[in-house]
Scaffold this active site. Structure first.
Site, PDB file in Angstrom:
ATOM      1  N   ARG A   1      64.893  44.606   5.509  1.00  0.00           N
ATOM      2  CA  ARG A   1      64.847  45.588   6.598  1.00  0.00           C
ATOM      3  C   ARG A   1      63.663  46.554   6.558  1.00  0.00           C
ATOM      4  NH1 ARG A   1      71.203  47.185   7.713  1.00  0.00           N
ATOM      5  NH2 ARG A   1      71.051  48.234   5.701  1.00  0.00           N
ATOM      6  N   ASP A   2      62.792  46.437   5.544  1.00  0.00           N
ATOM      7  CA  ASP A   2      61.627  47.338   5.521  1.00  0.00           C
ATOM      8  C   ASP A   2      60.410  46.653   4.917  1.00  0.00           C
ATOM      9  OD1 ASP A   2      60.332  49.702   6.147  1.00  0.00           O
ATOM     10  OD2 ASP A   2      60.887  50.713   4.282  1.00  0.00           O
ATOM     11  N   ILE A   3      60.140  45.437   5.389  1.00  0.00           N
ATOM     12  CA  ILE A   3      58.944  44.712   4.943  1.00  0.00           C
ATOM     13  C   ILE A   3      57.708  45.394   5.524  1.00  0.00           C
ATOM     14  CG2 ILE A   3      57.711  42.502   4.976  1.00  0.00           C
ATOM     15  CD1 ILE A   3      60.295  42.286   3.467  1.00  0.00           C
TER      16      ILE A   3
END
Length: 204
Positions: free
Chosen positions: A32-34
């Site tokens: 969810r936070d690449i």
């Protein structure tokens, strides 16, 4: 140095281990936070995917996913998939795949792709082939069902491409010239002059 050169093949093999890491991680969770800030490179050129702080809760865990339950929008907007930005509750691994598409596109072009009309990476980088453009666009598809369904599929296509197993016509894409209406021209000694004003008035 390699990043500054932005060679498509080198950039792929630089981040290939991240695709492998995500393929394994996606059995349990969604990152969810690449983004580049969460991808670290050590002095031996080993690359790591970091910060699973807002990842979805591991399947089967008794811990509640508070972020999902409260429908909070979390992540870094410029790297988030369209569905993640909308706050869709049940995002899946294809959201991370979109984010990886943004990361790879940025490595190749030094800019982030538009959320709407994406300019082909090959426009900015001559090492990008038409087939690689299509792979990147598939990763960046606005609809999840039009993206790759797994990182292993991306690895397979990329490995085939860069190993030369796929025949690719590596030519720059050119636009088909518009048909010319010569009624808009007057014949002068210097050539054809287009009727218009400002920058539209020119001699061809």
């Amino acid at each position: 140095r390699d990043i500054k050169l932005r060679d498509a093949k080198k950039m792929y093999y630089l981040i290939r281990p991240i695709f492998e890491a995500l393929e394994e991680a996606h059995k349990y969770t969604i990152h969810r936070d690449i983004k580049p800030a969460n991808i670290m490179l050590d002095n031996n050129d080993n690359i790591y995917l970091m910060d699973f702080g807002i990842a979805t809760v591991i399947k089967g865990s008794q811990i509640q996913d508070v972020i999902k339950k409260r429908r909070k929008i979390v992540g870094t907007p410029s790297y988030m998939s369209p569905e993640q930005i909308k706050g869709v509750e049940d995002i899946d691994n294809r959201s991370d795949i979109y984010s990886m598409g943004v990361v790879y596109y940025e490595l190749l072009t030094n800019q982030k792709p538009s959320k709407d009309n994406i300019i082909l990476a090959s426009y900015f980088n001559e090492s990008v082939t038409p087939l690689l453009d299509s792979i990147i666009l598939k990763m960046l598809a606005s609809k999840p069902n039009e993206r790759y369904s797994s990182c292993s599929e991306i690895i397979n296509d990329m490995d085939l491409l860069f190993s030369g197993a796929l025949e690719v016509e590596n030519k720059r894409t050119t636009k088909k010239p518009h048909s010319i209406n010569y009624n808009n021209f007057v014949l002068v000694s210097e050539g054809y002059f287009h009727r218009g004003s400002g920058i539209e008035s020119k001699i061809d």
